[in-house]
Design an enzyme around this catalytic site. Sequence first.
Site, mmCIF file in Angstrom:
data_model
loop_
_atom_site.group_PDB
_atom_site.id
_atom_site.type_symbol
_atom_site.label_atom_id
_atom_site.label_comp_id
_atom_site.label_asym_id
_atom_site.label_seq_id
_atom_site.Cartn_x
_atom_site.Cartn_y
_atom_site.Cartn_z
ATOM 1 N NE ARG A 90 -4.099 -0.458 2.756
ATOM 2 C CZ ARG A 90 -5.545 -1.084 2.566
ATOM 3 N NH1 ARG A 90 -4.656 -2.493 2.769
ATOM 4 N NH2 ARG A 90 -6.282 -1.049 2.856
ATOM 5 N NE ARG A 129 -17.017 -4.547 3.812
ATOM 6 C CZ ARG A 129 -16.044 -4.452 3.361
ATOM 7 N NH1 ARG A 129 -14.931 -5.417 3.144
ATOM 8 N NH2 ARG A 129 -15.289 -3.142 3.671
ATOM 9 N NE ARG A 135 -13.242 -4.225 7.328
ATOM 10 C CZ ARG A 135 -12.890 -4.139 5.741
ATOM 11 N NH1 ARG A 135 -13.129 -5.002 5.628
ATOM 12 N NH2 ARG A 135 -12.113 -3.184 5.744
ATOM 13 N NE ARG A 147 -11.754 1.135 4.969
ATOM 14 C CZ ARG A 147 -12.860 0.552 4.669
ATOM 15 N NH1 ARG A 147 -13.635 0.408 5.382
ATOM 16 N NH2 ARG A 147 -12.601 -0.519 3.959
HETATM 17 P P1 AP5 Z 1 -14.597 -6.460 -1.007
HETATM 18 O O1 AP5 Z 1 -14.127 -7.611 -2.015
HETATM 19 O O2 AP5 Z 1 -14.486 -6.936 0.498
HETATM 20 O O3 AP5 Z 1 -13.282 -5.371 -1.595
HETATM 21 P P2 AP5 Z 1 -12.201 -5.037 -0.925
HETATM 22 O O4 AP5 Z 1 -11.506 -4.092 -2.038
HETATM 23 O O5 AP5 Z 1 -11.507 -6.579 -0.250
HETATM 24 O O6 AP5 Z 1 -12.799 -3.968 0.335
HETATM 25 P P3 AP5 Z 1 -11.738 -3.956 1.712
HETATM 26 O O7 AP5 Z 1 -12.790 -2.925 2.607
HETATM 27 O O8 AP5 Z 1 -11.963 -5.194 2.105
HETATM 28 O O9 AP5 Z 1 -10.732 -3.094 1.343
HETATM 29 P P4 AP5 Z 1 -9.554 -2.073 2.140
HETATM 30 O O10 AP5 Z 1 -8.533 -1.821 1.513
HETATM 31 O O11 AP5 Z 1 -9.926 -1.286 2.335
HETATM 32 O O12 AP5 Z 1 -9.662 -2.948 3.295
HETATM 33 P P5 AP5 Z 1 -7.962 -4.001 3.878
HETATM 34 O O13 AP5 Z 1 -8.938 -5.349 5.013
HETATM 35 O O14 AP5 Z 1 -7.430 -4.409 3.426
HETATM 36 O O15 AP5 Z 1 -15.947 -5.928 -1.655
HETATM 37 C C1 AP5 Z 1 -16.838 -4.759 -0.799
HETATM 38 C C2 AP5 Z 1 -18.093 -4.894 -0.683
HETATM 39 O O16 AP5 Z 1 -18.609 -4.647 -2.601
HETATM 40 C C3 AP5 Z 1 -18.621 -6.315 -0.108
HETATM 41 O O17 AP5 Z 1 -19.983 -6.028 0.730
HETATM 42 C C4 AP5 Z 1 -18.746 -7.137 -1.298
HETATM 43 O O18 AP5 Z 1 -20.105 -7.952 -1.710
HETATM 44 C C5 AP5 Z 1 -19.174 -5.324 -2.672
HETATM 45 N N1 AP5 Z 1 -18.670 -6.547 -3.993
HETATM 46 C C6 AP5 Z 1 -18.001 -6.788 -4.366
HETATM 47 N N2 AP5 Z 1 -17.648 -6.938 -5.506
HETATM 48 C C7 AP5 Z 1 -18.514 -6.220 -6.068
HETATM 49 C C8 AP5 Z 1 -19.368 -5.873 -7.031
HETATM 50 N N3 AP5 Z 1 -18.819 -6.270 -8.347
HETATM 51 N N4 AP5 Z 1 -20.501 -5.110 -7.189
HETATM 52 C C9 AP5 Z 1 -21.334 -5.071 -6.417
HETATM 53 N N5 AP5 Z 1 -21.049 -5.399 -4.584
HETATM 54 C C10 AP5 Z 1 -19.666 -5.779 -5.176
HETATM 55 O O19 AP5 Z 1 -7.812 -2.807 5.273
HETATM 56 C C11 AP5 Z 1 -8.184 -2.492 6.511
HETATM 57 C C12 AP5 Z 1 -7.764 -1.496 7.390
HETATM 58 O O20 AP5 Z 1 -6.485 -1.790 6.958
HETATM 59 C C13 AP5 Z 1 -7.169 -0.800 6.026
HETATM 60 O O21 AP5 Z 1 -7.724 0.800 6.172
HETATM 61 C C14 AP5 Z 1 -5.457 0.024 7.218
HETATM 62 O O22 AP5 Z 1 -5.450 0.470 8.163
HETATM 63 C C15 AP5 Z 1 -5.208 -1.294 7.704
HETATM 64 N N6 AP5 Z 1 -4.378 -2.682 6.529
HETATM 65 C C16 AP5 Z 1 -4.633 -3.372 5.914
HETATM 66 N N7 AP5 Z 1 -3.254 -3.592 4.817
HETATM 67 C C17 AP5 Z 1 -2.192 -2.947 5.018
HETATM 68 C C18 AP5 Z 1 -0.699 -2.332 4.635
HETATM 69 N N8 AP5 Z 1 -0.368 -2.962 3.619
HETATM 70 N N9 AP5 Z 1 -0.554 -1.269 5.237
HETATM 71 C C19 AP5 Z 1 -1.389 -0.609 6.052
HETATM 72 N N10 AP5 Z 1 -1.694 -0.993 6.664
HETATM 73 C C20 AP5 Z 1 -2.870 -1.286 6.297
#
Ligand code: AP5
Length: 202
Positions: A90, A129, A135, A147
């Site tokens: 990221r 969601r 969450r 975010r």
């Molecule tokens: P989903 O598949 O969950 O989308 P996603 O891109 O995985 O979304 P996230 O919210 O999980 O991503 P994120 O990057 O914020 O979270 P992460 O856990 O990495 O889909 C989202 C929704 O849409 C679902 O309800 C799904 O059903 C729906 N959907 C999917 N496809 C669809 C379609 N085609 N049509 C309609 N609906 C659809 O990170 C969380 C936090 O962790 C960050 O904010 C940060 O604080 C920390 N973090 C994680 N990784 C790092 C890192 N590498 N460095 C620093 N901090 C980090």
Amino acid sequence: MLFNLILFGPPGSGKGTQSQLIIDHYQFTHLSTGDMLRSEIERRTPLGLEAKKFMDRGALVPDEVVIAMISSRLDASTGTKGFIFDGFPRTTAQARALDKLLALKSTAIHLVLLMEVPEEELIKRLLLRGQTSGRSDDASEEIIRTRIAEYYNKTSPVADYYAQQHKLQAIQAVGTVEEVFNRIRQQIDKRFAELTSHPVSP
Ligand code: AP5
């Protein structure tokens, strides 16, 4: 050969959803830093309690924390066909660290899929969601917008890092989940065919 893929895109672009379909189809190992951090929070580890402070307000967790987590998961994984990195890297520092870690395993990133979804659709998906997922970072539109801002300020520049290496491919990530998966599958199969007919090192 190991095939290593990054699913890259803003919060709500479908990285987690598509990762599950890719795993079922290709039997790759899924490495999601978000899932790892949420597991640490659930187990109330010191790392989890520290990370929660950042995640609850929609900010990125410090690089050294997530790089160490990925490093230990890569060390522990054996006998896989490849890795899907979901939500990592990221920042450019994370991308450079990942290259070094993979080089130690004599491999590299082969494809980076940039999941493109309009911002208002992202907010709609995450608010929906948030009603059922529990969450904390989906709890309000304000946190969701933070975010997304973190993504555009700190994460989207990482796309240039991979574009310069000719590894970046945009995916239109709207439509049904199956439609998006079919687009992803085409890109993975195409890249895999290129790599196996003209092997590159590493
Ligand atoms: P989903 O598949 O969950 O989308 P996603 O891109 O995985 O979304 P996230 O919210 O999980 O991503 P994120 O990057 O914020 O979270 P992460 O856990 O990495 O889909 C989202 C929704 O849409 C679902 O309800 C799904 O059903 C729906 N959907 C999917 N496809 C669809 C379609 N085609 N049509 C309609 N609906 C659809 O990170 C969380 C936090 O962790 C960050 O904010 C940060 O604080 C920390 N973090 C994680 N990784 C790092 C890192 N590498 N460095 C620093 N901090 C980090």
